[in-house]
Design a protein around this motif. Structure first.
Motif, PDB file in Angstrom:
ATOM      1  N   ALA A 193      -3.229   4.358  -2.266  1.00 24.78           N
ATOM      2  CA  ALA A 193      -3.322   3.329  -3.304  1.00 24.78           C
ATOM      3  C   ALA A 193      -2.918   1.999  -2.680  1.00 24.78           C
ATOM      4  O   ALA A 193      -2.199   1.964  -1.677  1.00 24.78           O
ATOM      5  CB  ALA A 193      -2.410   3.659  -4.489  1.00 24.78           C
ATOM      6  N   HIS A 194      -3.386   0.909  -3.274  1.00 22.03           N
ATOM      7  CA  HIS A 194      -3.036  -0.402  -2.730  1.00 22.03           C
ATOM      8  C   HIS A 194      -3.201  -1.478  -3.791  1.00 22.03           C
ATOM      9  O   HIS A 194      -3.910  -1.295  -4.788  1.00 22.03           O
ATOM     10  CB  HIS A 194      -3.906  -0.741  -1.508  1.00 22.03           C
ATOM     11  N   THR A 195      -2.530  -2.594  -3.584  1.00 30.06           N
ATOM     12  CA  THR A 195      -2.622  -3.728  -4.491  1.00 30.06           C
ATOM     13  C   THR A 195      -3.848  -4.577  -4.154  1.00 30.06           C
ATOM     14  O   THR A 195      -4.477  -4.415  -3.107  1.00 30.06           O
ATOM     15  CB  THR A 195      -1.372  -4.607  -4.391  1.00 30.06           C
ATOM     16  N   SER A 196      -4.140  -5.497  -5.059  1.00 30.07           N
ATOM     17  CA  SER A 196      -5.243  -6.423  -4.795  1.00 30.07           C
ATOM     18  C   SER A 196      -4.919  -7.322  -3.613  1.00 30.07           C
ATOM     19  O   SER A 196      -5.812  -7.736  -2.864  1.00 30.07           O
ATOM     20  CB  SER A 196      -5.526  -7.271  -6.038  1.00 30.07           C
ATOM     21  N   GLY A 197      -3.633  -7.621  -3.413  1.00 31.67           N
ATOM     22  CA  GLY A 197      -3.236  -8.442  -2.267  1.00 31.67           C
ATOM     23  C   GLY A 197      -3.542  -7.749  -0.954  1.00 31.67           C
ATOM     24  O   GLY A 197      -3.964  -8.393   0.007  1.00 31.67           O
ATOM     25  N   PHE A 198      -3.338  -6.435  -0.906  1.00 32.68           N
ATOM     26  CA  PHE A 198      -3.666  -5.690   0.306  1.00 32.68           C
ATOM     27  C   PHE A 198      -5.172  -5.736   0.566  1.00 32.68           C
ATOM     28  O   PHE A 198      -5.608  -5.880   1.715  1.00 32.68           O
ATOM     29  CB  PHE A 198      -3.198  -4.245   0.166  1.00 32.68           C
ATOM     30  N   ALA A 199      -5.966  -5.643  -0.507  1.00 31.91           N
ATOM     31  CA  ALA A 199      -7.418  -5.719  -0.353  1.00 31.91           C
ATOM     32  C   ALA A 199      -7.839  -7.083   0.183  1.00 31.91           C
ATOM     33  O   ALA A 199      -8.745  -7.187   1.013  1.00 31.91           O
ATOM     34  CB  ALA A 199      -8.098  -5.428  -1.689  1.00 31.91           C
TER      35      ALA A 199
ATOM     36  N   MET B 195       0.849  -1.193   0.000  1.00 30.96           N
ATOM     37  CA  MET B 195       0.000   0.000   0.000  1.00 30.96           C
ATOM     38  C   MET B 195       0.879   1.235   0.000  1.00 30.96           C
ATOM     39  O   MET B 195       2.039   1.213   0.424  1.00 30.96           O
ATOM     40  CB  MET B 195      -0.921   0.035   1.216  1.00 30.96           C
ATOM     41  N   LEU B 196       0.308   2.325  -0.503  1.00 34.50           N
ATOM     42  CA  LEU B 196       0.949   3.624  -0.465  1.00 34.50           C
ATOM     43  C   LEU B 196       0.156   4.495   0.497  1.00 34.50           C
ATOM     44  O   LEU B 196      -1.070   4.584   0.391  1.00 34.50           O
ATOM     45  CB  LEU B 196       0.963   4.262  -1.852  1.00 34.50           C
ATOM     46  N   ALA B 197       0.835   5.100   1.452  1.00 36.35           N
ATOM     47  CA  ALA B 197       0.150   5.915   2.460  1.00 36.35           C
ATOM     48  C   ALA B 197       1.015   7.111   2.814  1.00 36.35           C
ATOM     49  O   ALA B 197       2.211   7.150   2.499  1.00 36.35           O
ATOM     50  CB  ALA B 197      -0.147   5.088   3.712  1.00 36.35           C
ATOM     51  N   ASN B 198       0.391   8.100   3.440  1.00 33.50           N
ATOM     52  CA  ASN B 198       1.172   9.188   4.009  1.00 33.50           C
ATOM     53  C   ASN B 198       1.241   9.015   5.515  1.00 33.50           C
ATOM     54  O   ASN B 198       0.658   8.089   6.071  1.00 33.50           O
ATOM     55  CB  ASN B 198       0.610  10.564   3.606  1.00 33.50           C
ATOM     56  N   ARG B 199       1.956   9.903   6.183  1.00 37.46           N
ATOM     57  CA  ARG B 199       2.182   9.748   7.617  1.00 37.46           C
ATOM     58  C   ARG B 199       0.927   9.992   8.454  1.00 37.46           C
ATOM     59  O   ARG B 199       0.906   9.668   9.638  1.00 37.46           O
ATOM     60  CB  ARG B 199       3.288  10.700   8.069  1.00 37.46           C
ATOM     61  N   LEU B 200      -0.098  10.569   7.834  1.00 36.49           N
ATOM     62  CA  LEU B 200      -1.365  10.720   8.541  1.00 36.49           C
ATOM     63  C   LEU B 200      -2.158   9.424   8.548  1.00 36.49           C
ATOM     64  O   LEU B 200      -3.157   9.307   9.248  1.00 36.49           O
ATOM     65  CB  LEU B 200      -2.206  11.826   7.919  1.00 36.49           C
ATOM     66  N   GLY B 201      -1.725   8.461   7.728  1.00 35.53           N
ATOM     67  CA  GLY B 201      -2.443   7.191   7.646  1.00 35.53           C
ATOM     68  C   GLY B 201      -3.379   7.093   6.471  1.00 35.53           C
ATOM     69  O   GLY B 201      -4.072   6.074   6.321  1.00 35.53           O
TER      70      GLY B 201
END
Length: 280
Positions: free
Chosen positions: A134-140, A124-130
């Motif tokens: 964006a994320h992969t299907s595996g993360f889903a 997943m792609l995130a910022n420091r606020l949480g």
């Protein structure tokens, strides 16, 4: 009124047992941990100066003083980095009158291309606020049914502190909560962090605010998840920092064979779901 720097120094001082530094235990104390006089002596500064720092009345200690405090508190590398960061924002960038603003959510094309290369892995792609950007299907697959991605604009920090399902999903919820609160100090900007903290504090309550002000540097060990299917997943994490974007690309890897097999079954179950998702 205190300051982030003063709060951190005081919290670390309170957490240190004198014996761990080879100092004698001189009996009962009105407060736990290391005496202010002991810390001042170890750092080579006056007790009065240390008091001003802890109480937020001195917000611009010199680099030698900051380094001396780090040595006196026996800080590790991560804690030293945090101390330097708090010194920076306390000294001028952290204005009480800064206008709160929401963070940017743009994701650069090359970053998305990198994330696509990780399919069907868990990333997943995130910022420091949480904010999950964006994320992969595996993360889903791993988070499906736990509620994290139910929101149109999912935010891991808000989920951890306000969704009851998070306490069941994260086997080590306290550790994860410490991580999310600590990372707010490294938000895209101080204004972003203030904006988010102001929004979250009324609904998250003391579980959030106490951690935010405690400055506990998290361990970030193996992530243990109680998946809604009944499987327990153990994941290690590799984090790629994107400083210019104030974002993190986090890749989750199976920490043991049982988890690897469970992830294969989850991928088979969800093989018809879409790939990479970008959340605008």
């Amino acid at each position: 009124m205190g300051s982030p720097l003063g709060d951190f120094v005081r919290a670390k001082r309170d957490s240190i047992q004198p014996a761990s530094l080879g100092l004698p235990d001189s009996g009962r104390r009105r407060s736990p941990g290391l005496r202010r006089s002991d810390l001042a002596a170890r750092a080579g500064i006056s007790v009065e100066y240390l008091t001003r720092i802890e109480q937020g009345r001195d917000r611009n200690p010199s680099v030698p003083v900051v380094n001396a405090l780090a040595d006196a508190l026996s800080l590790d590398r991560t804690e030293r980095d945090h101390l330097r960061y708090l010194t920076k924002i306390t000294g001028g960038d952290c204005s009480a009158h800064a206008r709160p603003v929401p963070p940017r959510r743009e994701v650069r094309g090359p970053v998305l291309q990198t994330l696509r290369l990780l399919e069907p892995g868990i990333a997943m792609l995130a910022n420091r606020l949480g904010d999950v950007l964006a994320h992969t299907s595996g993360f889903a697959s791993v988070t499906r049914g736990a509620g994290l991605l139910d929101d149109d604009a999912p935010n891991l920090t808000r989920y951890v502190f306000t969704d009851p399902r998070a306490r069941a999903f994260f086997a080590d919820w306290d550790d994860v909560a410490d991580e999310q609160a600590f990372d707010l100090w490294f938000a895209p900007s101080v204004e972003n962090s203030e904006w988010f903290s102001t929004e979250l504090a009324p609904v998250a309550g003391p579980e959030f605010t106490s951690r935010l002000n405690r400055h506990v540097v998290p361990r970030r060990g193996t992530l243990r998840l109680n998946h809604p299917t009944g499987r327990e997943l153990h994941l290690s994490r590799e984090t790629l920092e994107l400083p210019s974007d104030a974002q993190q690309l986090v890749v989750f890897l199976p920490a043991d064979e049982a988890t690897a097999e469970a992830l294969d079954r989850l991928r088979q179950r969800d093989r018809h779901h879409g790939p990479l998702q970008v959340i605008s």
